[in-house]
Design a protein around this motif. Structure first.
Motif, PDB file in Angstrom:
ATOM      1  N   HIS A 148     -35.240  47.084  96.827  1.00 38.71           N
ATOM      2  CA  HIS A 148     -34.292  47.207  97.929  1.00 38.71           C
ATOM      3  C   HIS A 148     -34.511  48.488  98.730  1.00 38.71           C
ATOM      4  CE1 HIS A 148     -32.480  49.373  94.527  1.00 38.71           C
ATOM      5  NE2 HIS A 148     -31.949  50.160  95.446  1.00 38.71           N
ATOM      6  N   LEU A 149     -35.248  49.449  98.157  1.00 41.20           N
ATOM      7  CA  LEU A 149     -35.495  50.699  98.874  1.00 41.20           C
ATOM      8  C   LEU A 149     -36.405  50.502 100.082  1.00 41.20           C
ATOM      9  CD1 LEU A 149     -35.784  53.146  95.877  1.00 41.20           C
ATOM     10  CD2 LEU A 149     -34.091  53.214  97.686  1.00 41.20           C
ATOM     11  N   ALA A 150     -36.970  49.321 100.217  1.00 41.24           N
ATOM     12  CA  ALA A 150     -37.760  49.027 101.420  1.00 41.24           C
ATOM     13  C   ALA A 150     -36.895  49.120 102.665  1.00 41.24           C
ATOM     14  CB  ALA A 150     -38.387  47.642 101.309  1.00 41.24           C
ATOM     15  N   ARG A 151     -35.558  49.023 102.490  1.00 42.65           N
ATOM     16  CA  ARG A 151     -34.643  49.114 103.636  1.00 42.65           C
ATOM     17  C   ARG A 151     -34.256  50.554 103.948  1.00 42.65           C
ATOM     18  NH1 ARG A 151     -32.115  45.266 100.365  1.00 42.65           N
ATOM     19  NH2 ARG A 151     -30.286  46.622 100.082  1.00 42.65           N
ATOM     20  N   ALA A 152     -34.675  51.486 103.113  1.00 39.51           N
ATOM     21  CA  ALA A 152     -34.307  52.891 103.312  1.00 39.51           C
ATOM     22  C   ALA A 152     -35.116  53.493 104.457  1.00 39.51           C
ATOM     23  CB  ALA A 152     -34.552  53.674 102.029  1.00 39.51           C
ATOM     24  N   LEU A 183     -34.670  60.030  91.373  1.00 39.23           N
ATOM     25  CA  LEU A 183     -35.023  58.647  91.692  1.00 39.23           C
ATOM     26  C   LEU A 183     -33.780  57.765  91.692  1.00 39.23           C
ATOM     27  CD1 LEU A 183     -38.320  58.439  89.639  1.00 39.23           C
ATOM     28  CD2 LEU A 183     -38.127  57.958  92.089  1.00 39.23           C
ATOM     29  N   GLU A 184     -32.893  57.997  90.738  1.00 41.79           N
ATOM     30  CA  GLU A 184     -31.656  57.234  90.693  1.00 41.79           C
ATOM     31  C   GLU A 184     -30.806  57.515  91.927  1.00 41.79           C
ATOM     32  OE1 GLU A 184     -27.679  56.660  87.911  1.00 41.79           O
ATOM     33  OE2 GLU A 184     -29.255  58.033  87.300  1.00 41.79           O
ATOM     34  N   THR A 185     -30.767  58.782  92.343  1.00 45.27           N
ATOM     35  CA  THR A 185     -29.992  59.151  93.526  1.00 45.27           C
ATOM     36  C   THR A 185     -30.490  58.414  94.756  1.00 45.27           C
ATOM     37  OG1 THR A 185     -29.492  61.347  92.638  1.00 45.27           O
ATOM     38  CG2 THR A 185     -29.323  61.061  95.029  1.00 45.27           C
ATOM     39  N   PHE A 186     -31.805  58.349  94.918  1.00 38.91           N
ATOM     40  CA  PHE A 186     -32.364  57.633  96.059  1.00 38.91           C
ATOM     41  C   PHE A 186     -32.008  56.153  95.998  1.00 38.91           C
ATOM     42  CE2 PHE A 186     -34.743  60.199  98.891  1.00 38.91           C
ATOM     43  CZ  PHE A 186     -35.137  61.323  98.194  1.00 38.91           C
ATOM     44  N   ALA A 187     -32.069  55.586  94.813  1.00 44.42           N
ATOM     45  CA  ALA A 187     -31.755  54.172  94.672  1.00 44.42           C
ATOM     46  C   ALA A 187     -30.303  53.894  95.025  1.00 44.42           C
ATOM     47  CB  ALA A 187     -32.046  53.713  93.242  1.00 44.42           C
ATOM     48  N   LEU A 188     -29.411  54.795  94.639  1.00 41.59           N
ATOM     49  CA  LEU A 188     -27.995  54.606  94.908  1.00 41.59           C
ATOM     50  C   LEU A 188     -27.662  54.712  96.392  1.00 41.59           C
ATOM     51  CD1 LEU A 188     -26.410  56.514  91.897  1.00 41.59           C
ATOM     52  CD2 LEU A 188     -26.332  54.058  92.341  1.00 41.59           C
ATOM     53  N   LYS A 189     -28.534  55.313  97.188  1.00 41.62           N
ATOM     54  CA  LYS A 189     -28.290  55.391  98.622  1.00 41.62           C
ATOM     55  C   LYS A 189     -28.252  53.998  99.246  1.00 41.62           C
ATOM     56  CE  LYS A 189     -30.230  59.928  99.820  1.00 41.62           C
ATOM     57  NZ  LYS A 189     -31.231  60.620 100.661  1.00 41.62           N
ATOM     58  N   SER A 191     -28.539  50.867  96.984  1.00 42.75           N
ATOM     59  CA  SER A 191     -28.036  49.863  96.042  1.00 42.75           C
ATOM     60  C   SER A 191     -26.518  49.760  96.094  1.00 42.75           C
ATOM     61  CB  SER A 191     -28.473  50.222  94.623  1.00 42.75           C
ATOM     62  OG  SER A 191     -27.947  49.272  93.706  1.00 42.75           O
ATOM     63  N   PRO A 192     -25.977  48.551  96.109  1.00 43.71           N
ATOM     64  CA  PRO A 192     -24.519  48.396  96.134  1.00 43.71           C
ATOM     65  C   PRO A 192     -23.856  48.647  94.782  1.00 43.71           C
ATOM     66  CG  PRO A 192     -25.589  46.256  96.056  1.00 43.71           C
ATOM     67  CD  PRO A 192     -26.682  47.292  96.220  1.00 43.71           C
ATOM     68  N   THR A 193     -24.635  48.636  93.703  1.00 44.22           N
ATOM     69  CA  THR A 193     -24.075  48.863  92.367  1.00 44.22           C
ATOM     70  C   THR A 193     -24.809  50.006  91.692  1.00 44.22           C
ATOM     71  OG1 THR A 193     -25.566  47.202  91.421  1.00 44.22           O
ATOM     72  CG2 THR A 193     -23.376  46.466  92.077  1.00 44.22           C
ATOM     73  N   PRO A 194     -24.112  50.819  90.900  1.00 40.39           N
ATOM     74  CA  PRO A 194     -24.771  51.937  90.213  1.00 40.39           C
ATOM     75  C   PRO A 194     -25.840  51.435  89.227  1.00 40.39           C
ATOM     76  CG  PRO A 194     -22.380  52.143  90.149  1.00 40.39           C
ATOM     77  CD  PRO A 194     -22.690  50.761  90.636  1.00 40.39           C
ATOM     78  N   LEU A 195     -26.888  52.218  89.078  1.00 44.99           N
ATOM     79  CA  LEU A 195     -27.926  51.920  88.098  1.00 44.99           C
ATOM     80  C   LEU A 195     -27.598  52.630  86.803  1.00 44.99           C
ATOM     81  CD1 LEU A 195     -30.995  52.419  90.437  1.00 44.99           C
ATOM     82  CD2 LEU A 195     -29.944  50.272  89.791  1.00 44.99           C
ATOM     83  N   ARG A 196     -28.097  52.101  85.704  1.00 49.20           N
ATOM     84  CA  ARG A 196     -27.846  52.713  84.406  1.00 49.20           C
ATOM     85  C   ARG A 196     -28.408  54.124  84.382  1.00 49.20           C
ATOM     86  NH1 ARG A 196     -30.450  53.435  79.622  1.00 49.20           N
ATOM     87  NH2 ARG A 196     -32.314  52.345  80.316  1.00 49.20           N
ATOM     88  N   ARG A 197     -27.611  55.062  83.936  1.00 48.55           N
ATOM     89  CA  ARG A 197     -28.048  56.452  83.874  1.00 48.55           C
ATOM     90  C   ARG A 197     -28.808  56.695  82.578  1.00 48.55           C
ATOM     91  NH1 ARG A 197     -26.100  59.721  87.657  1.00 48.55           N
ATOM     92  NH2 ARG A 197     -24.369  59.006  88.926  1.00 48.55           N
ATOM     93  N   PHE A 198     -29.796  57.570  82.666  1.00 42.88           N
ATOM     94  CA  PHE A 198     -30.561  57.937  81.471  1.00 42.88           C
ATOM     95  C   PHE A 198     -29.903  59.124  80.805  1.00 42.88           C
ATOM     96  CE2 PHE A 198     -33.639  55.726  84.109  1.00 42.88           C
ATOM     97  CZ  PHE A 198     -34.167  54.839  83.172  1.00 42.88           C
TER      98      PHE A 198
END
Length: 198
Positions: A148-152, A183-189, A191-198
């Motif tokens: 989905h980051l292709a839309r960033a 990387l997670e921060t960029f994805a959350l920009k 992504s409509p849902t949070p990603l699992r945190r490490f």
């Protein structure tokens, strides 16, 4: 001691043909057959990580060896994909991936040198935990979890790709944890849902 294998990072049989900065494989006058052979050299080279995970049990703890096995599997898969692209005549970006393989090899050597059972237990656990988390991240990445980051915006995409490169070549756990967080921060920009945190 690791078995003797060809070392593309030190002396790729392609030599200077993959000149950094060249536009593409075609511009370097590299044939698909040469690229296929180079990719196979690297596939075999990454098998050393799997060998180490199985045969060097006294030197490394179980979690680290499991992480090493997963990393070796992914790198072999990347080399196979590189060979498949060469068979289709797709040589653009080939030399950049070879350069990245060289950097990954150097980082992998660092992990192997500094994560033995003679290292402090805390250091062993930290290294294994990060490497396992990195493997999990790339499993999701390879399955398209970040497509989905292709839309960033382009600047964000460039930064994301830069962080991916840094994560692959990271040789320090704390540096790697920072990469994963960014990387997670960029994805959350996007992504409509949070990603699992490490």
């Amino acid at each position: 001691m690791l078995p003797n294998t060809p070392s593309p990072a030190c002396d790729s049989w392609l030599g200077d043909a993959w000149n950094p900065g060249a536009a593409s494989g075609a511009a370097c006058a590299i044939t698909p057959d040469m690229a296929i052979q180079e990719a196979e050299v690297w596939r075999k080279h990454w098998q050393v990580l799997n060998w180490a995970s199985k045969e060097l049990q006294p030197l490394y703890g179980a979690p680290f060896r499991a992480a090493l096995q997963g990393w070796g599997d992914r790198l072999q898969a990347l080399a196979l994909q590189l060979g498949d692209r060469a068979r289709r005549g797709e040589l653009d970006g080939f030399h950049q991936q070879i350069d990245q393989f060289k950097r990954i090899q150097l980082a992998s050597s660092e992990w192997l040198s500094h994560s033995t059972t003679s290292a402090p237990r805390e250091a062993q656990d930290l290294a294994a935990e990060f490497l396992l988390n990195r493997n999990q991240f790339f499993k999701r990445y390879d399955k398209g979890a970040f497509d989905h980051l292709a839309r960033a915006p382009q600047a964000d995409r460039d930064r994301f790709n830069q962080l991916i490169d840094e994560l692959e070549t990271c040789s320090q756990p704390r540096q790697g944890v920072q990469c994963l967080s960014q990387l997670e921060t960029f994805a959350l920009k996007i992504s409509p849902t949070p990603l699992r945190r490490f």
